[in-house]
Scaffold this active site. Structure first.
Site, PDB file in Angstrom:
ATOM      1  N   HIS A 136       1.722   4.469  -2.860  1.00 19.59           N
ATOM      2  CA  HIS A 136       1.682   6.029  -2.655  1.00 19.59           C
ATOM      3  C   HIS A 136       3.024   6.474  -3.155  1.00 19.59           C
ATOM      4  O   HIS A 136       3.338   7.457  -3.406  1.00 19.59           O
ATOM      5  CB  HIS A 136       1.515   6.274  -1.187  1.00 19.59           C
ATOM      6  CG  HIS A 136       0.247   6.256  -0.649  1.00 19.59           C
ATOM      7  ND1 HIS A 136      -0.782   7.116  -1.451  1.00 19.59           N
ATOM      8  CD2 HIS A 136      -0.294   5.492   0.251  1.00 19.59           C
ATOM      9  CE1 HIS A 136      -2.027   6.879  -0.360  1.00 19.59           C
ATOM     10  NE2 HIS A 136      -1.717   5.928   0.356  1.00 19.59           N
ATOM     11  N   HIS A 181       0.990  -1.210  -0.113  1.00 17.73           N
ATOM     12  CA  HIS A 181      -0.183   0.067  -0.172  1.00 17.73           C
ATOM     13  C   HIS A 181       0.813   1.171   0.004  1.00 17.73           C
ATOM     14  O   HIS A 181       0.646   2.367  -0.751  1.00 17.73           O
ATOM     15  CB  HIS A 181      -1.122   0.026   1.353  1.00 17.73           C
ATOM     16  CG  HIS A 181      -1.757   1.086   1.422  1.00 17.73           C
ATOM     17  ND1 HIS A 181      -3.060   1.141   1.058  1.00 17.73           N
ATOM     18  CD2 HIS A 181      -1.557   2.292   1.821  1.00 17.73           C
ATOM     19  CE1 HIS A 181      -3.702   2.260   1.274  1.00 17.73           C
ATOM     20  NE2 HIS A 181      -2.884   3.029   1.766  1.00 17.73           N
ATOM     21  N   GLU A 182       1.979   1.254   1.130  1.00 22.93           N
ATOM     22  CA  GLU A 182       2.620   2.516   1.206  1.00 22.93           C
ATOM     23  C   GLU A 182       3.441   2.458  -0.302  1.00 22.93           C
ATOM     24  O   GLU A 182       3.935   3.861  -0.475  1.00 22.93           O
ATOM     25  CB  GLU A 182       3.525   2.552   2.321  1.00 22.93           C
ATOM     26  CG  GLU A 182       2.552   2.562   3.582  1.00 22.93           C
ATOM     27  CD  GLU A 182       1.634   3.534   3.675  1.00 22.93           C
ATOM     28  OE1 GLU A 182       1.889   4.494   3.059  1.00 22.93           O
ATOM     29  OE2 GLU A 182       0.755   3.448   4.394  1.00 22.93           O
ATOM     30  N   GLU A 205      -4.751   7.696  -3.022  1.00 18.70           N
ATOM     31  CA  GLU A 205      -5.249   6.524  -2.602  1.00 18.70           C
ATOM     32  C   GLU A 205      -5.527   5.503  -3.848  1.00 18.70           C
ATOM     33  O   GLU A 205      -5.403   4.210  -3.385  1.00 18.70           O
ATOM     34  CB  GLU A 205      -6.540   6.602  -1.719  1.00 18.70           C
ATOM     35  CG  GLU A 205      -6.470   7.267  -0.601  1.00 18.70           C
ATOM     36  CD  GLU A 205      -5.216   6.712   0.333  1.00 18.70           C
ATOM     37  OE1 GLU A 205      -5.314   5.212   0.513  1.00 18.70           O
ATOM     38  OE2 GLU A 205      -4.512   7.027   1.335  1.00 18.70           O
TER      39      GLU A 205
END
Length: 498
Positions: A266, A262-263, A292
């Site tokens: 980003h 997830h990070e 997101e």
């Protein structure tokens, strides 16, 4: 003076302001990773001073006059867009006095440290006084910014330009019942076994696996790093220095793995922003909904797919042979996509995740309009979790203290998580349409470079040129359509049935 000379002065001013803001961000990153406990008070002061300085520099009348001069200047399209966006930002920021900015920064620092302590004690009342002050300031901020219909609109606009309560209510009302029906469909099926994901996975081996995974997905360690924090996050100091953090639970393999993916999503966005636009609007992300979309696309559309794990499960077994050697691909994919109501947002499945977001959205909306008081947050939270997800929250740490966002003063942020998932499904569908053989390539070689390059060209390089809605329509030829996400979810649920 020529238009180009004026523009260069504007650019130099903006980049100096960025220098101060990014220096502040370095201190904030350190605050959440390595800061000694006794350094908190002085760190709050340091961050407040730099925040006030950056605000003073940006709202200086000299910059305002320069932006006015540039309104009629003969500029190239990119230059014109930078100036127009800076003018918008300037008009917004001049609504705040330096004293208000400092007060807000101090309140945010105090709230963050109170949140950390409240989590240690599993007691919301430790956080309540600092949060009460922060909510009062956020209400004041909304009034200063101005709004047409609802005070929460002003805060939403900071994260998702143009988004309103009216629009969000329609979006969430449109997905709530279909998601309930999908959940009922899932609950009628046998629950997939996932006990093998909750064995003992040593911290060091998880860390090494996470570092390998980040590199494989395209994270540039020459332009970033990964560390451990209480709550995973991404922060950048320009596109050439992007930091991500993760957290490791030795009894839960999924926690670190998907927080890392997830990070990284980003971070790939931040590393893909135009380096030559440092300090300028076109060097910044479009919105948090689009941000997101990048993390959710990598985390879910890619990182929870059978396509991805056909290649990466054998690699994972090399890191954890004792724990996973006998686990087959289909069983693994069913386990990592297990849909079951729970009380932790960051660990929630793709379906129930949006109920977590809806609880937070409704709660924040009520806080800002004044129909809910801070002291009533735990009871409201627990009631909503029982009603929407059918789970009993065991304590404040696992309930209303689980997220860092309020400690950061980020009211209006949570809805972007669901918006991001909806944008992600739409972008993923378009990528599969335009990139022939992408899934076969990932499953056979583990190489995601073609997808990353597509995102760089379609999303990253535009910076703030477009709003989320404009960018979505530019890339996918239609406005945000949450039905695409519901279809994606339905197809995945069908494919996972044994």
């Amino acid at each position: 003076m020529t238009s180009m000379a004026d523009y260069n002065i504007y650019k130099e001013k903006m980049q100096k302001i960025a220098d101060v803001r990014y220096a502040t961000a370095v201190l904030q990153w350190d605050q959440e990773t390595y800061l000694p406990a006794q350094g908190a008070t002085h760190r709050s002061r340091q961050v407040a001073t730099l925040s006030e300085l950056a605000h003073t520099m940006f709202t200086d009348a000299e910059l305002g006059n320069l932006l006015n001069q540039l309104k009629t200047a003969d500029l190239q399209p990119d230059e014109r867009r930078n100036v127009d966006l800076s003018q918008e930002d300037y008009e917004k920021q001049t609504k705040f006095t330096p004293a208000f900015v400092r007060k807000m920064s101090e309140a945010v620092s105090a709230a963050f440290h109170a949140w950390v302590e409240a989590r240690k004690q599993n007691d919301f009342s430790v956080f309540e006084p600092a949060l009460t002050e922060l909510v009062a300031l956020k209400r004041q901020e909304a009034e200063l910014l101005g709004y047409k219909e609802h005070p929460y609109d002003a805060l939403l606009n900071e994260f998702e330009k143009g988004m309103t309560v009216q629009q969000l209510d329609a979006i969430f009302n449109g997905v709530k019942e279909p998601l309930r029906q999908l959940l009922q469909q899932v609950q009628q099926q046998p629950e997939p076994a996932d006990d093998f994901l909750h064995q003992h996975f040593p911290k060091q081996q998880q860390w090494e696996w996470g570092m390998y995974l980040a590199k494989q997905l395209g994270f540039d360690f020459e332009a970033g790093r990964q560390d451990i924090s209480e709550h995973p996050f991404t922060i950048n100091f320009g596109s050439r220095d992007v930091r991500i953090t993760t957290r490791i639970d030795e009894k839960d393999f999924t926690n670190m793995t998907w927080s890392t993916i997830h990070e990284v999503g980003h971070a790939l966005y931040e590393q893909g922003l135009p380096e030559e636009m440092y300090g300028l609007p076109l060097g910044e992300y479009a919105s948090l909904g689009i941000h997101e979309s990048q993390s959710r696309l990598w985390e879910n559309c890619v990182g929870r797919s059978k396509t991805f794990w056909k290649y990466y499960l054998p690699v994972l077994k090399q890191y954890f042979p004792e724990q996973l050697q006998e686990v087959e691909l289909d069983a693994f994919v069913r386990a990592i996509n297990k849909i079951k109501p729970s009380f932790i947002r960051t660990e929630a499945d793709e379906l129930t995740y949006h109920f977590h977001v809806i609880v937070r959205y409704e709660l924040e909306k009520r806080l800002i309009e004044g129909s809910l008081q801070v002291k009533d947050i735990p009871s409201y939270w627990n009631e909503q979790y029982q009603q929407l997800l059918g789970v009993t929250v065991p304590g404040d740490k696992q309930g209303c203290l689980q997220d860092v966002h309020w400690g950061h003063g980020s009211f209006g942020y949570f809805p972007t998580y669901s918006l991001g998932s909806f944008y992600a499904a739409q972008l993923w569908k378009q990528a599969l349409k335009e990139l022939d053989g992408l899934e076969d390539e990932i499953s056979n070689t583990g190489n995601c470079q073609r997808l990353l390059e597509w995102l760089r060209q379609k999303v990253h390089l535009h910076g703030r040129r477009y709003t989320s809605g404009e960018l979505c329509e530019l890339v996918t030829d239609e406005k945000l359509n949450s039905q695409i996400f519901l279809n994606y979810l339905q197809e995945k649920i069908n494919s996972l049935q044994p």
